[in-house]
Motif scaffolding. Sequence first.
Motif, PDB file in Angstrom:
ATOM      1  N   UNK A 544       0.839  -1.212   0.000  1.00  0.00           N
ATOM      2  CA  UNK A 544       0.000   0.000   0.000  1.00  0.00           C
ATOM      3  C   UNK A 544       0.871   1.258   0.000  1.00  0.00           C
ATOM      4  N   UNK A 545       1.900   1.265   0.852  1.00  0.00           N
ATOM      5  CA  UNK A 545       2.752   2.460   0.948  1.00  0.00           C
ATOM      6  C   UNK A 545       3.556   2.676  -0.344  1.00  0.00           C
ATOM      7  N   UNK A 546       3.687   1.637  -1.168  1.00  0.00           N
ATOM      8  CA  UNK A 546       4.414   1.823  -2.437  1.00  0.00           C
ATOM      9  C   UNK A 546       3.564   2.582  -3.455  1.00  0.00           C
ATOM     10  N   UNK A 547       2.278   2.792  -3.158  1.00  0.00           N
ATOM     11  CA  UNK A 547       1.444   3.610  -4.045  1.00  0.00           C
ATOM     12  C   UNK A 547       1.715   5.086  -3.749  1.00  0.00           C
ATOM     13  N   UNK A 548       1.884   5.910  -4.790  1.00  0.00           N
ATOM     14  CA  UNK A 548       2.285   7.306  -4.549  1.00  0.00           C
ATOM     15  C   UNK A 548       1.308   8.129  -3.700  1.00  0.00           C
ATOM     16  N   UNK A 549       0.075   7.703  -3.556  1.00  0.00           N
ATOM     17  CA  UNK A 549      -0.865   8.479  -2.733  1.00  0.00           C
ATOM     18  C   UNK A 549      -0.701   8.211  -1.237  1.00  0.00           C
ATOM     19  N   UNK A 550      -0.068   7.077  -0.892  1.00  0.00           N
ATOM     20  CA  UNK A 550      -0.180   6.585   0.489  1.00  0.00           C
ATOM     21  C   UNK A 550       1.052   6.933   1.326  1.00  0.00           C
ATOM     22  N   UNK A 551       0.814   7.485   2.502  1.00  0.00           N
ATOM     23  CA  UNK A 551       1.910   7.764   3.433  1.00  0.00           C
ATOM     24  C   UNK A 551       2.038   6.636   4.445  1.00  0.00           C
TER      25      UNK A 551
END
Length: 658
Positions: A544-551
């Motif tokens: 999930x964190x590898x998606x650019x929207x996710x911190x």
Amino acid sequence: MSQETVKGDAFENLLHEERQFPPSPEFAAAANLGEGIYAEASGDRAAFWAQQARELLTWSKDFGQALDWSEPPFAKWFVGGEVNAAYNALDRHVENGLGDRVAIHFEGEPGDSETITYAELTERVKRAANAFESLGVAKGDRVAVYLPMIPEAVVTMLACARIGAVHSVVFGGFSADALRSRIDDAEAKLVVTADGTFRRGKPSSLKPAVDEALSAPGHTVEHVVVVRRNGQDIAWTEGRDLHWSELLADASPEHTAVGHDAEHPLFILYTSGTTGKPKGILHTTGGFLTQTAFTHSAVFDLKPETDVYWCTADVGWVTGHSYVAYAPLVNGATQVMYEGTPDSPHQGRWWEIVQKYKVSILYTAPTAIRTFMKWGREIPDKYDLSSIRVLGTVGEPINPEAWMWYRDVIGGGAAPIVDTWWQTETGAMMIAPLPGVTATKPGSAQVPLPGIAVDVVDESGNSVPNGHGGFLVVREPWPSMLRTIWGDPERFKDTYWSRFEGMYFAGDGAKKDEDGDIWLLGRVDDVMNVSGHRLSTTEIESALVSHPWVAEAAVVGAADETTGQAVVAFVILRADAQTRSTDNADDASAELRAHVGKEIGPIAKPRHVLIVPELPKTRSGKIMRRLLKDVAEGRDPGDATTLADPSVMQQIAADLRK
Ligand code: ATP
Ligand code: MG
């Protein structure tokens, strides 16, 4: 499908990581340790540690046997040796002509600062030792410490160690109840506290919680010593309460440190409470000092003459013990100590501090890194961070994308990252790269440290082959291992030594990749079982964190009629993606579900992705997944007393009902 049907490993191998970052030739050439240290340590571990103990510490009386393991799991290290922790952290440096070296650059939240040399710190500790003795505190007595991140916290801990009193530091954010239960458990004779501190620009109190904790009779406390920090009005109990400043001014600056037995108790510290009720962990002197000093020098490649080291952990946690109060001082390093929060008075405060003191080694937690990612790189980009040469992380698995961000944005794309796995119980780092040796991999702690026998085993305790997952264990005793749970040796045996015969069970899941490097996969209690597949929280969170929207992301397994358990994800978006959460939460959620399906496979696709403003965290910054599991399964969240901000759970539960 029944939950008992399990395919393959204790954890399935899901994510693959190709990126590797070998040390630069210049870094490797100048590094404290080279490849050879592993071979040197692997033959006779006890002898290796005996050598470290003699090289790193000054003993008042040399020890005989390095390790007595005749009554496992109760270890004795450096048998018969005598050593004084405070003498090793302070006096000997002054005697060696280093009295003018800066020990602590203190930075207060309101902007006040103070530079304390080794000579000055030594004198303060001597005065505090005399003061505590004048209050009747003797060797073996327990002292509760309830202080903010100010130099007096370190002075108090070292003064206790000097006279052989056992400190029990209670994090300043804990309530009066939590403080009282820890005072009672340790039967503390003295409490050292402050009027208060500063939090996000406002005064915040400590002393009133001590008054409340001691309001009911039946406690063992005779005196309360109070540091004046924020000047707020406080209640005063005549006879019991004493001013730190007066007490130290009246005390003699002369105090001779005597050696204490290597196995003399140094401190009690309670675990963070991520998985349940905190446990009172007991550490002793010789082994703790040896392994913390060794790892601090080896893993950070410390050059005490030139480095400026900053560990951002509070002294209320083990990292603030091992790597603020003890190891840096034992190693003669110069360190920064910061009182406040990263966003006060602005979100660039940490980077301003790095620039001001030319910090060269920074040691922090993934939760902080993910928060900075959420705020955006424009903030650190405004500061000169070129002094940084080593970056450390501890506390939780670091998602590969957060690791890359840390390296690129904070480390200028060059500083090696050392991801250090360890626990309150282990006392010091156990798994970490060596920055001059290891080709680092984003998201992996990788290699057991020299002299440490970590392994990953299956349900029956057999070592798993490379490419497989299982349970993280330690096969051999190590110097800084916990000696027991205070007052409860049975719980000590049950918790750590009963799951696998003859091995220490850490409670964490891990895998060995094809190269044999170790990846931490989250708590064993948090493993999800979806249609018979055992999935790691860490790997799905990292996807999930590898998606650019996710911190930041937290996933849990929630009961599901068809699959046994289903993945439910809670996600915090980065600042630049945040409009999506309000405009089009359904789209964001669908996009992220698809992303996990693509990164890992359809089996790991979350049933729900919930966009949330915050995640429930312990006061040490760790995600408390068991509370999220409660709401995901429609229950009222259980015990949340170690939660930093209880309103977070109410908000999430309300969102979920919608
Ligand atoms: P409790 O035992 O009371 O539930 P806790 O385990 O959070 O609390 P700590 O001793 O502060 O208390 O934390 C140790 C744990 O933190 C480890 O067992 C592991 O789960 C996690 N951890 C620490 N460092 C790392 C790391 N580098 N990578 C992955 N996990 C880590
Ligand atoms: Mg734990």
